[in-house]
Design a protein around this motif. Sequence first.
Motif, mmCIF file in Angstrom:
data_model
loop_
_atom_site.group_PDB
_atom_site.id
_atom_site.type_symbol
_atom_site.label_atom_id
_atom_site.label_comp_id
_atom_site.label_asym_id
_atom_site.label_seq_id
_atom_site.Cartn_x
_atom_site.Cartn_y
_atom_site.Cartn_z
ATOM 1 N N LYS A 44 -15.001 -0.712 9.657
ATOM 2 C CA LYS A 44 -15.691 -0.121 10.803
ATOM 3 C C LYS A 44 -16.060 -1.203 11.810
ATOM 4 O O LYS A 44 -16.452 -2.315 11.430
ATOM 5 C CB LYS A 44 -16.970 0.590 10.357
ATOM 6 N N ASP A 55 -15.919 2.512 -0.825
ATOM 7 C CA ASP A 55 -16.479 3.840 -1.109
ATOM 8 C C ASP A 55 -17.749 4.094 -0.294
ATOM 9 O O ASP A 55 -18.728 4.678 -0.785
ATOM 10 C CB ASP A 55 -16.772 3.990 -2.606
ATOM 11 N N GLY A 56 -17.727 3.647 0.960
ATOM 12 C CA GLY A 56 -18.830 3.911 1.870
ATOM 13 C C GLY A 56 -19.956 2.899 1.835
ATOM 14 O O GLY A 56 -20.847 2.933 2.694
ATOM 15 N N THR A 109 -11.817 3.542 -2.250
ATOM 16 C CA THR A 109 -11.410 3.657 -0.855
ATOM 17 C C THR A 109 -12.024 2.504 -0.083
ATOM 18 O O THR A 109 -13.245 2.347 -0.064
ATOM 19 C CB THR A 109 -11.857 4.995 -0.248
ATOM 20 N N THR A 146 -1.277 -1.681 5.489
ATOM 21 C CA THR A 146 -1.969 -2.509 4.506
ATOM 22 C C THR A 146 -0.954 -3.130 3.551
ATOM 23 O O THR A 146 -0.020 -2.460 3.104
ATOM 24 C CB THR A 146 -2.945 -1.671 3.650
ATOM 25 N N THR A 191 -12.536 0.830 3.574
ATOM 26 C CA THR A 191 -12.499 1.169 4.994
ATOM 27 C C THR A 191 -13.017 0.001 5.823
ATOM 28 O O THR A 191 -13.693 -0.900 5.320
ATOM 29 C CB THR A 191 -13.351 2.419 5.294
ATOM 30 N N TYR A 237 -15.984 -1.700 3.923
ATOM 31 C CA TYR A 237 -16.826 -0.878 3.077
ATOM 32 C C TYR A 237 -16.010 -0.382 1.886
ATOM 33 O O TYR A 237 -14.846 -0.008 2.034
ATOM 34 C CB TYR A 237 -17.368 0.322 3.850
ATOM 35 N N THR A 296 -6.698 2.497 15.453
ATOM 36 C CA THR A 296 -6.530 2.285 14.014
ATOM 37 C C THR A 296 -5.748 1.006 13.746
ATOM 38 O O THR A 296 -4.909 0.584 14.544
ATOM 39 C CB THR A 296 -5.769 3.453 13.360
ATOM 40 N N SER A 350 -8.524 2.437 6.889
ATOM 41 C CA SER A 350 -8.797 3.074 5.612
ATOM 42 C C SER A 350 -7.567 2.959 4.727
ATOM 43 O O SER A 350 -6.429 3.157 5.179
ATOM 44 C CB SER A 350 -9.160 4.555 5.800
ATOM 45 N N THR A 351 -7.806 2.620 3.468
ATOM 46 C CA THR A 351 -6.708 2.561 2.506
ATOM 47 C C THR A 351 -7.266 2.827 1.118
ATOM 48 O O THR A 351 -8.443 2.546 0.838
ATOM 49 C CB THR A 351 -5.989 1.196 2.543
ATOM 50 N N ASN A 352 -6.432 3.374 0.249
ATOM 51 C CA ASN A 352 -6.818 3.599 -1.142
ATOM 52 C C ASN A 352 -6.275 2.460 -1.996
ATOM 53 O O ASN A 352 -5.104 2.070 -1.867
ATOM 54 C CB ASN A 352 -6.272 4.928 -1.647
ATOM 55 N N GLN A 399 -14.759 3.957 12.548
ATOM 56 C CA GLN A 399 -13.874 3.582 11.450
ATOM 57 C C GLN A 399 -12.455 3.431 11.980
ATOM 58 O O GLN A 399 -11.885 4.371 12.527
ATOM 59 C CB GLN A 399 -13.912 4.628 10.339
#
Length: 268
Positions: free
Chosen positions: A103, A61-62, A99, A147, A101, A59, A143, A118-120, A115
């Motif tokens: 899931k 930004d969601g 962002t 990355t 992610t 995903y 988790t 997650s990484t920026n 989830q």
Amino acid sequence: MKKKLYYLIAGVAMLFSACDKDKGYVENTEYERLTPGDPKYSYIKILNLSPGSPVVNFYMDGTKFSSKLSSTGVENAGYTYNQVFPDLGYAIATPGARTLTGKIIPTATADANLQVFSTNINPAPGKYYTIIPNGAYNTSTKTIPSTLVLEDVRPLLDTTKVIVRFANVLSGGPTMSLIRGTAVSDPKIINNVAVNTASDWVEISSPGGGPNPSLSFLFVDAATNVALGTALTTTSLTKGRAYTLYVRGISGAASPNNPIITFYTTFY
């Protein structure tokens, strides 16, 4: 409006659609003509190299970014260890700070929709990236722990040469070197690639006869020159293309998480 655009690069853009064969388009609610490296977008590939990873979708930004066909109409497919999205080329994203992610798919029997990654990221306009979630899946914290983001800078291709780079994504492994051949005495073509990094592009200027020469590669501990796995021998590398060779798995583990070298076509 949600956009999910896909881009295939083979010198020019190609349509990712079964209903229109015109080159230079991507599919959205309408067709949009693109040229390679159009700065309106960034170009993203995601390669899941986390041993033990559950089946996940990604995903941005969601908003769902990755996509796999479902035979049931319910999201029951995704990406697990050593699977890549998209299968060919790159998915298109808006440049800038984002962002990303991952899931677990909602039909999973355990931890559905959880989830686990997650990484920026901050992809630049018109540039290409391979994003590699990696590290052994942590079953306690549930988790994917790390990355690797590779900028895929297109090398100068030559129809007499094969171009390669080497990514070290071996969980718990050492700094490594890449040998062309099957023995530690054969020539090293890439040296000292630390865990969770990748080398620059290297030309193989004499890969052998024919358009698809047979090439072998062996990865070794850079400090001890000890082989860490068996050699990869392939007849499918094609002159005029650039390949990312990567070592994956868990150092010292048995199958299916044993150290192994694999590759994907990055540019052609």
